[in-house]
Motif scaffolding. Structure first.
Motif, PDB file in Angstrom:
ATOM      1  N   ALA A 145      48.000  33.210  36.064  1.00  0.00           N
ATOM      2  CA  ALA A 145      46.630  33.297  36.573  1.00  0.00           C
ATOM      3  C   ALA A 145      45.937  34.517  35.992  1.00  0.00           C
ATOM      4  N   ILE A 146      44.657  34.344  35.670  1.00  0.00           N
ATOM      5  CA  ILE A 146      43.846  35.378  35.024  1.00  0.00           C
ATOM      6  C   ILE A 146      42.652  35.716  35.906  1.00  0.00           C
ATOM      7  N   ASP A 147      42.284  36.997  35.926  1.00  0.00           N
ATOM      8  CA  ASP A 147      41.010  37.378  36.531  1.00  0.00           C
ATOM      9  C   ASP A 147      40.514  38.661  35.884  1.00  0.00           C
ATOM     10  N   VAL A 148      39.204  38.824  35.848  1.00  0.00           N
ATOM     11  CA  VAL A 148      38.600  40.015  35.264  1.00  0.00           C
ATOM     12  C   VAL A 148      38.649  41.195  36.233  1.00  0.00           C
ATOM     13  N   SER A 149      38.805  40.898  37.530  1.00  0.00           N
ATOM     14  CA  SER A 149      38.771  41.939  38.553  1.00  0.00           C
ATOM     15  C   SER A 149      40.176  42.398  38.941  1.00  0.00           C
ATOM     16  N   GLU A 150      40.461  43.668  38.720  1.00  0.00           N
ATOM     17  CA  GLU A 150      41.754  44.226  39.120  1.00  0.00           C
ATOM     18  C   GLU A 150      41.928  44.172  40.633  1.00  0.00           C
ATOM     19  N   LYS A 151      40.841  44.410  41.367  1.00  0.00           N
ATOM     20  CA  LYS A 151      40.927  44.402  42.827  1.00  0.00           C
ATOM     21  C   LYS A 151      41.206  42.998  43.363  1.00  0.00           C
ATOM     22  N   ALA A 152      40.599  41.990  42.741  1.00  0.00           N
ATOM     23  CA  ALA A 152      40.889  40.612  43.149  1.00  0.00           C
ATOM     24  C   ALA A 152      42.350  40.285  42.880  1.00  0.00           C
ATOM     25  N   LEU A 153      42.852  40.701  41.733  1.00  0.00           N
ATOM     26  CA  LEU A 153      44.250  40.424  41.386  1.00  0.00           C
ATOM     27  C   LEU A 153      45.218  41.124  42.340  1.00  0.00           C
ATOM     28  N   ALA A 154      44.861  42.302  42.815  1.00  0.00           N
ATOM     29  CA  ALA A 154      45.716  42.999  43.781  1.00  0.00           C
ATOM     30  C   ALA A 154      45.865  42.161  45.047  1.00  0.00           C
ATOM     31  N   THR A 155      44.770  41.530  45.474  1.00  0.00           N
ATOM     32  CA  THR A 155      44.814  40.646  46.648  1.00  0.00           C
ATOM     33  C   THR A 155      45.610  39.388  46.340  1.00  0.00           C
ATOM     34  N   ALA A 156      45.398  38.827  45.155  1.00  0.00           N
ATOM     35  CA  ALA A 156      46.120  37.603  44.763  1.00  0.00           C
ATOM     36  C   ALA A 156      47.628  37.843  44.743  1.00  0.00           C
ATOM     37  N   LYS A 157      48.038  39.006  44.253  1.00  0.00           N
ATOM     38  CA  LYS A 157      49.473  39.333  44.214  1.00  0.00           C
ATOM     39  C   LYS A 157      50.062  39.395  45.621  1.00  0.00           C
ATOM     40  N   LYS A 158      49.309  39.976  46.550  1.00  0.00           N
ATOM     41  CA  LYS A 158      49.766  40.019  47.943  1.00  0.00           C
ATOM     42  C   LYS A 158      49.878  38.603  48.512  1.00  0.00           C
ATOM     43  N   ASN A 159      48.923  37.754  48.156  1.00  0.00           N
ATOM     44  CA  ASN A 159      48.951  36.379  48.653  1.00  0.00           C
ATOM     45  C   ASN A 159      50.140  35.597  48.105  1.00  0.00           C
ATOM     46  N   ALA A 160      50.496  35.867  46.861  1.00  0.00           N
ATOM     47  CA  ALA A 160      51.680  35.219  46.282  1.00  0.00           C
ATOM     48  C   ALA A 160      52.937  35.650  47.043  1.00  0.00           C
ATOM     49  N   GLU A 161      53.000  36.929  47.398  1.00  0.00           N
ATOM     50  CA  GLU A 161      54.149  37.427  48.162  1.00  0.00           C
ATOM     51  C   GLU A 161      54.200  36.793  49.545  1.00  0.00           C
ATOM     52  N   ILE A 162      53.052  36.725  50.212  1.00  0.00           N
ATOM     53  CA  ILE A 162      52.987  36.134  51.552  1.00  0.00           C
ATOM     54  C   ILE A 162      53.462  34.691  51.536  1.00  0.00           C
ATOM     55  N   ASN A 163      53.073  33.954  50.478  1.00  0.00           N
ATOM     56  CA  ASN A 163      53.413  32.530  50.401  1.00  0.00           C
ATOM     57  C   ASN A 163      54.701  32.257  49.631  1.00  0.00           C
ATOM     58  N   LYS A 164      55.378  33.348  49.242  1.00  0.00           N
ATOM     59  CA  LYS A 164      56.714  33.251  48.634  1.00  0.00           C
ATOM     60  C   LYS A 164      56.730  32.349  47.394  1.00  0.00           C
ATOM     61  N   VAL A 165      55.794  32.642  46.469  1.00  0.00           N
ATOM     62  CA  VAL A 165      55.772  31.924  45.194  1.00  0.00           C
ATOM     63  C   VAL A 165      55.700  32.926  44.045  1.00  0.00           C
ATOM     64  N   GLU A 166      56.150  32.475  42.882  1.00  0.00           N
ATOM     65  CA  GLU A 166      56.090  33.289  41.668  1.00  0.00           C
ATOM     66  C   GLU A 166      54.871  32.873  40.847  1.00  0.00           C
ATOM     67  N   VAL A 167      53.966  33.817  40.631  1.00  0.00           N
ATOM     68  CA  VAL A 167      52.806  33.592  39.765  1.00  0.00           C
ATOM     69  C   VAL A 167      52.673  34.820  38.874  1.00  0.00           C
ATOM     70  N   SER A 168      52.460  34.609  37.582  1.00  0.00           N
ATOM     71  CA  SER A 168      52.255  35.711  36.637  1.00  0.00           C
ATOM     72  C   SER A 168      50.761  36.009  36.566  1.00  0.00           C
ATOM     73  N   PHE A 169      50.371  37.211  36.956  1.00  0.00           N
ATOM     74  CA  PHE A 169      48.954  37.585  37.006  1.00  0.00           C
ATOM     75  C   PHE A 169      48.590  38.489  35.827  1.00  0.00           C
ATOM     76  N   ILE A 170      47.412  38.228  35.252  1.00  0.00           N
ATOM     77  CA  ILE A 170      46.951  38.970  34.075  1.00  0.00           C
ATOM     78  C   ILE A 170      45.503  39.404  34.293  1.00  0.00           C
ATOM     79  N   ASN A 171      45.224  40.688  34.049  1.00  0.00           N
ATOM     80  CA  ASN A 171      43.874  41.224  34.172  1.00  0.00           C
ATOM     81  C   ASN A 171      43.208  41.234  32.792  1.00  0.00           C
ATOM     82  N   ILE A 172      42.217  40.372  32.609  1.00  0.00           N
ATOM     83  CA  ILE A 172      41.526  40.287  31.318  1.00  0.00           C
ATOM     84  C   ILE A 172      40.160  39.625  31.513  1.00  0.00           C
TER      85      ILE A 172
END
Length: 294
Positions: A145-172
């Motif tokens: 998953a990609i997003d331009v916002s570092e702050k949005a990605l920080a939230t997305a990473k927490k959500n992946a942890e909460i839902n116990k899934v592996e997602v590779s996040f990239i800030n670009i």
């Protein structure tokens, strides 16, 4: 104070801003968040009380709702596709229409062979709701998953942890790359070809701001919402160009789209030689999503 008594006050205080059904939905969301109780619990126990500290929390939420701040931001959480998600001012609040897009993608994979990994890329992930829901519901999905916002990605990473899934996040910034192989990675190997590329990019034109409710216009991130009137399909063109290079054989591209630009988006994809283009309406009867292949 009895909760059922406070409910009357709550409904009255918000009646000039919201309809009764929406206010009731707010009340029961707060009830579950603050008291871990549902509508049926209050019905079965009409003498349920709250103490002074709990009343202060309710009053704080009521004050924010009077400013038309979205209830999801006030509580800091929402539900999407049956899963819990943290949300804040850096992420869009997931919509039911986007759940329909996720459902469409999941159903489309039922016809695919699932013995090998299905490589999925979500562009403009925000809270991570699309990427995480797909990772949770598609067997053998390898999701990036990609997003331009570092702050949005920080939230997305927490959500992946909460839902116990592996997602590779990239800030670009997706507009600044010419090929997905250019994406910066350090601790994982990003596929060069994807079986599914999906995006719910910014698509609301500035000329449509008059239609946007204050709770969206004043609180949700404009970076994730709006595009210039002069180039409303900017992100669709760019993502389609990347898909031309990075979509696997028989891979599919999915978009959530501006309801007013369904015809124009289809024409753009046709001009870029995409095939099997399908324009789909949402539950409200609006042109809302597209799928296609190379």
């Amino acid at each position: 104070m009895l909760l059922k008594t406070y409910k009357t006050t709550f409904l009255l205080e918000l009646s000039s801003l919201y309809d009764a059904q929406e206010i009731e939905s707010f009340f029961y969301l707060i009830l579950e968040c603050f008291h871990n109780k549902k509508r049926i619990d209050l019905a079965l126990d009409p003498n349920m009380e709250m103490d002074a500290m709990q009343l202060l929390r309710w009053e704080s939420v009521l004050s924010e709702l009077k400013k038309e701040k979205p209830i999801q931001y006030i509580l800091g959480e929402t539900e999407f596709y049956g899963l819990p998600f943290l949300v804040n001012e850096n992420t869009l609040i997931p919509r039911p229409e986007t759940e329909e897009l996720v459902e469409w993608i999941i159903k489309s994979t039922n016809y695919e062979i699932q013995s090998t990994k299905l490589r999925i890329l979500d562009i403009g992930t925000g809270s991570g709701c699309i990427a995480i829901s797909l990772a949770k519901n598609i067997l053998n999905a390898e999701v990036s998953a990609i997003d331009v916002s570092e702050k949005a990605l920080a939230t997305a990473k927490k959500n992946a942890e909460i839902n116990k899934v592996e997602v590779s996040f990239i800030n670009i910034d997706i507009l600044k790359i010419n090929d997905l192989v250019e994406l910066p990675t350090s601790n994982f190997q990003l596929p060069t070809q994807f079986d599914i590329i999906v995006s719910n990019p910014p698509y609301v034109r500035n000329l449509e701001k008059a239609e946007i409710k204050p709770n969206v216009l004043e609180y949700e991130p404009h970076l994730a919402l709006f595009v210039e009137d002069t180039d409303a399909l900017l992100f669709y063109r760019k993502i389609a160009q990347l898909a031309q290079q990075n979509l696997s054989e028989n891979g599919k591209l999915f978009f959530e789209i501006n309801q007013y630009l369904g015809k124009e988006t289809v024409q753009l994809l046709e001009q870029m030689n995409f095939k099997n283009i399908e324009l789909k309406k949402d539950i409200y009867g609006n042109n809302r999503m597209i799928s296609c292949r190379l």
